[in-house]
Scaffold this motif. Structure first.
Motif, PDB file in Angstrom:
ATOM      1  N   ALA A  53      29.518  49.769  29.052  1.00  0.00           N
ATOM      2  CA  ALA A  53      30.066  49.213  30.480  1.00  0.00           C
ATOM      3  C   ALA A  53      29.870  47.759  30.352  1.00  0.00           C
ATOM      4  N   LYS A  54      29.071  47.152  29.681  1.00  0.00           N
ATOM      5  CA  LYS A  54      28.725  45.887  29.728  1.00  0.00           C
ATOM      6  C   LYS A  54      29.980  45.081  28.912  1.00  0.00           C
ATOM      7  N   LEU A  55      30.412  45.818  27.800  1.00  0.00           N
ATOM      8  CA  LEU A  55      31.729  45.478  26.903  1.00  0.00           C
ATOM      9  C   LEU A  55      32.736  45.340  27.775  1.00  0.00           C
ATOM     10  N   VAL A  56      32.928  46.604  28.753  1.00  0.00           N
ATOM     11  CA  VAL A  56      34.068  46.800  29.423  1.00  0.00           C
ATOM     12  C   VAL A  56      34.152  45.495  30.356  1.00  0.00           C
ATOM     13  N   HIS A  57      33.084  45.180  30.849  1.00  0.00           N
ATOM     14  CA  HIS A  57      32.818  43.946  31.658  1.00  0.00           C
ATOM     15  C   HIS A  57      33.393  42.852  31.481  1.00  0.00           C
ATOM     16  N   ASP A  58      33.077  42.425  30.119  1.00  0.00           N
ATOM     17  CA  ASP A  58      33.381  41.259  29.128  1.00  0.00           C
ATOM     18  C   ASP A  58      34.785  41.205  28.699  1.00  0.00           C
ATOM     19  N   ASP A  59      35.518  42.360  28.593  1.00  0.00           N
ATOM     20  CA  ASP A  59      36.689  42.550  27.912  1.00  0.00           C
ATOM     21  C   ASP A  59      37.699  41.720  28.721  1.00  0.00           C
ATOM     22  N   THR A  60      38.652  41.040  28.240  1.00  0.00           N
ATOM     23  CA  THR A  60      39.536  40.457  28.818  1.00  0.00           C
ATOM     24  C   THR A  60      41.145  40.860  28.620  1.00  0.00           C
ATOM     25  N   ASN A  61      41.037  42.179  27.508  1.00  0.00           N
ATOM     26  CA  ASN A  61      42.259  42.651  27.136  1.00  0.00           C
ATOM     27  C   ASN A  61      42.797  43.901  27.971  1.00  0.00           C
ATOM     28  N   TYR A  62      42.171  45.101  27.985  1.00  0.00           N
ATOM     29  CA  TYR A  62      42.422  46.185  28.550  1.00  0.00           C
ATOM     30  C   TYR A  62      41.859  46.242  30.015  1.00  0.00           C
ATOM     31  N   PHE A  63      40.727  45.616  30.133  1.00  0.00           N
ATOM     32  CA  PHE A  63      39.781  45.901  31.347  1.00  0.00           C
ATOM     33  C   PHE A  63      39.407  44.524  32.002  1.00  0.00           C
ATOM     34  N   HIS A  64      40.492  43.635  32.004  1.00  0.00           N
ATOM     35  CA  HIS A  64      40.332  42.472  32.546  1.00  0.00           C
ATOM     36  C   HIS A  64      40.006  42.315  34.103  1.00  0.00           C
ATOM     37  N   ASP A  65      40.426  43.309  34.492  1.00  0.00           N
ATOM     38  CA  ASP A  65      40.258  43.481  36.190  1.00  0.00           C
ATOM     39  C   ASP A  65      39.065  44.230  36.512  1.00  0.00           C
ATOM     40  N   VAL A  66      38.385  44.716  35.406  1.00  0.00           N
ATOM     41  CA  VAL A  66      36.849  45.278  35.708  1.00  0.00           C
ATOM     42  C   VAL A  66      35.752  44.831  35.844  1.00  0.00           C
ATOM     43  N   HIS A  67      35.011  44.906  36.818  1.00  0.00           N
ATOM     44  CA  HIS A  67      33.613  43.866  37.157  1.00  0.00           C
ATOM     45  C   HIS A  67      32.579  44.786  37.401  1.00  0.00           C
ATOM     46  N   TYR A  68      31.512  44.718  36.601  1.00  0.00           N
ATOM     47  CA  TYR A  68      30.394  45.693  36.895  1.00  0.00           C
ATOM     48  C   TYR A  68      29.218  44.796  37.195  1.00  0.00           C
ATOM     49  N   SER A  69      28.611  45.145  38.554  1.00  0.00           N
ATOM     50  CA  SER A  69      27.639  44.503  39.028  1.00  0.00           C
ATOM     51  C   SER A  69      26.243  45.134  38.342  1.00  0.00           C
ATOM     52  N   SER A  70      25.085  44.516  38.753  1.00  0.00           N
ATOM     53  CA  SER A  70      23.757  45.209  38.350  1.00  0.00           C
ATOM     54  C   SER A  70      23.829  46.471  38.941  1.00  0.00           C
ATOM     55  N   SER A  71      24.150  46.676  40.091  1.00  0.00           N
ATOM     56  CA  SER A  71      23.999  48.075  41.062  1.00  0.00           C
ATOM     57  C   SER A  71      25.093  49.013  40.291  1.00  0.00           C
ATOM     58  N   ASP A  72      26.070  48.516  39.710  1.00  0.00           N
ATOM     59  CA  ASP A  72      27.342  49.444  39.165  1.00  0.00           C
ATOM     60  C   ASP A  72      26.574  49.730  37.811  1.00  0.00           C
ATOM     61  N   LEU A  73      25.685  48.938  36.835  1.00  0.00           N
ATOM     62  CA  LEU A  73      25.262  49.368  35.757  1.00  0.00           C
ATOM     63  C   LEU A  73      24.121  50.231  36.086  1.00  0.00           C
ATOM     64  N   ALA A  74      23.400  50.011  37.033  1.00  0.00           N
ATOM     65  CA  ALA A  74      22.187  50.925  37.612  1.00  0.00           C
ATOM     66  C   ALA A  74      22.778  52.505  37.638  1.00  0.00           C
ATOM     67  N   GLU A  75      24.003  52.475  38.377  1.00  0.00           N
ATOM     68  CA  GLU A  75      24.541  53.831  38.563  1.00  0.00           C
ATOM     69  C   GLU A  75      24.901  54.234  37.454  1.00  0.00           C
ATOM     70  N   ILE A  76      25.575  53.554  36.353  1.00  0.00           N
ATOM     71  CA  ILE A  76      25.835  54.380  35.266  1.00  0.00           C
ATOM     72  C   ILE A  76      24.689  54.855  34.509  1.00  0.00           C
ATOM     73  N   PHE A  77      23.686  54.203  34.319  1.00  0.00           N
ATOM     74  CA  PHE A  77      22.405  54.258  33.809  1.00  0.00           C
ATOM     75  C   PHE A  77      21.873  55.512  34.345  1.00  0.00           C
ATOM     76  N   TYR A  78      21.784  55.777  35.611  1.00  0.00           N
ATOM     77  CA  TYR A  78      21.193  57.077  36.025  1.00  0.00           C
ATOM     78  C   TYR A  78      22.520  58.313  36.068  1.00  0.00           C
ATOM     79  N   ALA A  79      23.564  58.075  35.974  1.00  0.00           N
ATOM     80  CA  ALA A  79      24.445  59.216  35.705  1.00  0.00           C
ATOM     81  C   ALA A  79      24.146  59.637  34.322  1.00  0.00           C
ATOM     82  N   GLY A  80      23.919  58.750  33.297  1.00  0.00           N
ATOM     83  CA  GLY A  80      23.776  59.038  31.819  1.00  0.00           C
ATOM     84  C   GLY A  80      22.552  59.996  31.860  1.00  0.00           C
TER      85      GLY A  80
END
Length: 580
Positions: free
Chosen positions: A314-341
């Protein structure tokens, strides 16, 4: 004092007219400031043009003379110098003006005080909003010190000291200004600070050199303002502000800071309580995930690895400027992904042990029974059976069945034991079905049971009051076995209906599963695992852009996931906050 600013025309006009009515004809009235005529009736605006025959009466404001009432003839031929009433009128007008000035001063003081209170309330409102926008202790501390630097206070530096639990010791928590260079934290070692912490009240010390409690613990500072931080009637720490100039703080500064710290103390108490609840929730959820993984030694640690890999991707997706340039993950979003996993397989708690840990197509005992039948059949027919049985044992533990294997099972299924009028097949219908499973070792009904676990996860987790910033957690978990072409489970969703977080989770779930040994298969090396993902993406089942991003950055993803595994602190797991 500028009388024109204090005395308004609609007050002066009636007053001067009253004075003229009290005078005999031929007299005029003027109000004179320190140098000039402020207002007049019947006289010139220029002092030198007014008759030298004058009656005067001075008036004051705040015990200081600010002007004079002047009454003089309008011309040389008018009234005599012996007239008595002009003086009385001058005294009356002077007294009236003093009352007007007192009223105006009181009105202006009230307006000034009201304006000051409004400014204070505005500052406090802004500060209260800022202090209560976060339930993270560090954010509350930042907001408090930001208010102290906003310009309302003459502090050049400041530091928050917090107690750790029930400890009497207060440690530095957050600061601004040159505190590091001056070793500002040494204040906590002073007798002065101990007294402040015991007294639990704010204090101004405008000349530290004159205070016997100060032993120059921090050379260079001359004045301090301190205020306690209290939460729920419990002292949690203190705010200390300082300046290198003596007499830098005033009583209104202490009042302002005291109000700030009272709000901050409550906010910090809430933050400490919230972080305690969060810590407890994290521990319980991680224990739950560990308990699920522990049911099967081959999946031990799977949920934690998937959680960390998902955050890293997800951090890579956040930093990507090609396919996911409009995707921004906050720390809360990352926490949500962590708990989902972490919780994605919690529904497996409802799966039978023999299904969850099934390591072969048939149980070993049942395969041994088949061997007995084959031996008996060989005794009757004279046909060798051991080689075929060895092949059956291999088929029983294989992940994929070949055509030759299927042909062997089909041939053996035709053999029967006949004795005493009874006929017993060497392979029963159920055994044939198990041995002919195309991939894996699960029977259709067992696979249905396994595929129910995302729905079971939802059923179990829907009763947990997750934070409001984790509204998508349950949907991410329930979708992690869906596939973009609609071939997944439990509901057969297609690409537009599957969230990006779920797509991330499904990819790292597969990656970890195929790189780890399971009952029914050996572990694949990283390169082959990535080929599996690329093949699935080529078939339209997985998000190709995500798979490409993972493949091209697999070293970084695994290194990041490993770094997370080495930290117990959740902030370290999430890493840096998301970019704006």
């Amino acid at each position: 004092m500028d009388l024109k600013r204090l005395l308004r025309n609609y007050d002066l006009g009636p007053l001067l007219e009253t004075g003229m009515k009290l005078l005999e004809p031929g007299w005029g009235v003027a109000i004179v400031g320190t140098e000039n005529v402020v207002a007049c009736v019947g006289l010139s605006n220029h002092l030198h043009e007014i008759s030298s025959v004058r009656f005067t009466s001075a008036f004051c404001c705040n015990e200081r003379q600010v002007g004079t009432i002047l009454i003089a003839p309008q011309g040389i031929s008018h009234a005599s110098e012996a007239a008595k009433s002009p003086q009385l009128v001058a005294d009356f007008l002077a007294q009236s003006l003093e009352l007007l000035l007192q009223q105006e001063s009181a009105r202006r003081a009230l307006a000034s005080d009201t304006l000051q209170k409004y400014r204070e309330l505005s500052l406090l409102h802004r500060a209260t909003v800022g202090l209560n926008t976060s339930l993270r202790l560090r954010d509350v501390g930042k907001a408090l010190l930001a208010e102290c630097q906003s310009g309302a206070l003459p502090a050049e530096m400041g530091m928050i000291f917090l107690r750790d639990g029930d400890s009497e010791q207060a440690d530095p928590f957050y600061s601004f200004g040159p505190t590091m260079d001056l070793e500002f934290e040494m204040i906590a070692k002073s007798v002065l600070f101990e007294g402040i912490m015991r007294g639990e009240k704010g204090e101004i010390l405008n000349d530290l050199r004159q205070d016997p409690r100060w032993r120059d613990e921090v050379p260079g500072i001359r004045a301090l303002l301190t205020a306690p931080l209290v939460a729920a009637d419990r002292l949690v720490g203190a705010l200390v502000l300082a300046t290198t100039h003596p007499d830098g703080f005033e009583a209104n500064h202490l009042q302002y800071v005291s109000t700030l710290t009272s709000v901050a103390g409550i906010a910090m108490g809430n933050a400490v309580h919230f972080e305690g609840v969060q810590t407890l929730m994290k521990a319980l959820l991680q224990a739950l995930a560990t308990a699920i993984d522990a049911r099967d030694p081959f999946t031990a640690g799977h949920s934690h690895r998937v959680a960390r890999l998902a955050v890293a991707l997800a951090k890579l997706v956040h930093d990507d400027t090609n396919y996911f340039h409009d995707v921004h993950y906050s720390s809360s979003d990352l926490a949500e992904i962590f708990y989902a996993g972490l919780l994605h397989d919690v529904g497996k708690i409802g799966i039978r042990e023999q299904v969850l840990t099934k390591s072969s197509r048939l149980p070993e005992g049942q395969l041994a029974l088949i061997g007995m039948r084959m031996a008996l059949w060989s005794e009757v027919t004279g046909i060798p059976w051991q080689d075929d049985f060895e092949r059956l044992k291999r088929i029983n533990h294989s992940d994929v069945i070949t055509r030759d294997d299927a042909a062997l099972v089909t041939d053996l299924s035709k053999n029967e034991l006949k004795a005493y009028g009874s006929c017993v097949p060497v392979l029963t219908t159920d055994e044939i079905g198990a041995l002919l499973i195309a991939r894996g070792n699960l029977l259709p009904e067992e696979r249905q049971e396994i595929e129910r676990h995302p729905t079971e996860s939802f059923r179990i987790l829907q009763h947990i009051p997750f934070p409001r910033n984790m509204n998508n957690l349950l949907s991410t978990i329930t979708q992690h076995h869906e596939r973009l072409d609609g071939s997944g489970y439990p509901t057969g969703l297609k690409a537009p209906e599957i969230s990006l977080s779920a797509r991330i989770l499904m990819i790292v779930d597969i990656y970890d599963a195929v790189t780890m040994e399971r009952h029914y298969k050996p572990a694949l090396p990283r390169e082959k695992a990535l080929l599996v993902l690329e093949e699935e993406a080529g078939l339209g089942k997985l998000d190709k852009h995500l798979v490409d991003l993972l493949s091209s950055n697999i070293d970084d993803v695994e290194e990041d996931a490993l770094d997370m595994a080495m930290h117990q602190d959740f902030d370290a797991i999430l890493g840096k906050d998301a970019k704006a």
